[in-house]
Enzyme design. Structure first.
Site, PDB file in Angstrom:
ATOM      1  N   CYS A 160      24.473  25.728   8.935  1.00 24.21           N
ATOM      2  CA  CYS A 160      24.810  26.740   8.501  1.00 24.21           C
ATOM      3  C   CYS A 160      23.940  27.689   7.327  1.00 24.21           C
ATOM      4  O   CYS A 160      24.655  27.378   6.292  1.00 24.21           O
ATOM      5  CB  CYS A 160      26.434  27.377   8.912  1.00 24.21           C
ATOM      6  SG  CYS A 160      26.746  29.384   8.617  1.00 24.21           S
ATOM      7  N   CYS A 173      22.167  35.400  10.916  1.00 26.49           N
ATOM      8  CA  CYS A 173      22.112  33.459  11.265  1.00 26.49           C
ATOM      9  C   CYS A 173      20.807  33.085  10.783  1.00 26.49           C
ATOM     10  O   CYS A 173      19.818  33.335  11.498  1.00 26.49           O
ATOM     11  CB  CYS A 173      22.536  33.651  12.802  1.00 26.49           C
ATOM     12  SG  CYS A 173      21.778  31.265  13.396  1.00 26.49           S
TER      13      CYS A 173
END
Length: 303
Positions: free
Chosen positions: A76, A224
């Site tokens: 992430c 993202c």
């Protein structure tokens, strides 16, 4: 506080992150706790970044990355920037090395408080992404949504940035596509045995792009980071753009941007962008019970 630990609510380009301090403990944030936190409007998140004591010499911490459905994620980028900003505020350090499920991440905070994360090298081998079918050329695979003679989305580039990604090229603003409809179908397509992040990417020049992402395990997300990396790499790999691009994340607040560089000298992908602290509190990592700090907290720190 009992069993509670400190956490900070942060965001990276609108990607909602809970940075949880699990250092000094042997347990972890449990799936049921993650699901409970995700179901609350105030603590809803895209990823939890749980900071644990290091498992490997030479690293600052081990980071557990947890999706809002309680599953573990390998990477992430937006969350990593939040962790760096929080730990920099706590320690005064600017450079960090973390271990994650996907491997080692190096990151540095700059004077303007943006953070660069070395996301490692992309993986293009079909069986390591992984895919359920063999493809010798993963820069363009056979997969489409819509009628055979007029598909809405087709021929994505696929790769892994620590987690599986499929990048579909579009010729207009990604916000104009019904990703809420197509995202779940593509994320769970049989071609992706570990599911996949689905990104729509519009190349606007040799050095600029616009993206929107349906995130594996999180759904439609404001941003993202690893998907932006996948889009930048895929654009360079297919000759659509240069190896260094600025990617506008269409769904982020005020359409914020990330700088993505696919370095030629070592093949690593460097992502640079901002992170933002919102508020702090304490939570129970077993149940997800939480409380917000009553007094003003110290910005961007979780200790």
């Amino acid at each position: 506080m009992g069993n509670r630990v400190e956490f900070a609510k942060m965001n990276g380009l609108g990607n909602k992150i809970l940075v949880v301090d699990m250092r000094g403990r042997a347990d972890r944030v449990m799936p049921q706790a993650a699901i409970a936190l995700a179901g609350n409007a105030e603590t809803h998140f895209d990823q939890i970044m749980a900071i644990h004591d290091p498992k490997l010499a030479g690293t600052f911490a081990y980071i557990d990355i947890i999706n809002c459905d309680g599953t573990l994620a390998q990477a992430c980028g937006n969350g990593t920037r939040c962790v760096v900003q929080a730990l920099s505020a706590e320690t005064g350090l600017k450079a960090f090395t973390f271990q994650t499920l996907a491997g080692i991440l190096n990151a540095v905070e700059h004077d303007d408080r943006t953070v660069s994360v070395d996301m490692g090298s992309p993986v293009f081998d079909w069986n390591r992404i992984p895919l359920s079918e063999e493809f010798h050329d993963t820069s363009r695979i056979e997969l489409q949504i819509g009628p055979i003679d007029a598909p809405v989305l087709h021929s994505p580039a696929v790769m892994s940035m620590g987690n599986p990604h499929a990048v579909f090229w579009v010729d207009r603003d990604p916000m104009s596509y019904d990703l809420e409809r197509f995202g779940p179908l593509l994320e769970n397509h049989p071609l992706f045995p570990e599911k996949a992040n689905i990104t729509l990417a519009q190349v606007t020049s040799r050095t600029t792009m616009t993206t929107r992402t349906w995130e594996r395990g999180a759904g439609l997300t404001l941003a993202c980071g690893s998907a932006a990396c996948a889009a930048g790499v895929s654009a360079a790999r297919t000759g659509r753009a240069e190896r260094k691009v600025t990617i506008t994340v269409a769904s982020s607040p005020n359409r914020q941007a990330l700088d993505i560089e696919w370095r030629e000298r070592d093949g690593h992908v460097i992502m640079t962008g901002a992170a933002e602290w919102e508020w702090a509190g304490q939570l129970d990592p077993q149940t997800g019970d939480w409380q917000r700090e009553q007094q003003a907290g110290h910005e961007a720190s979780v200790s």
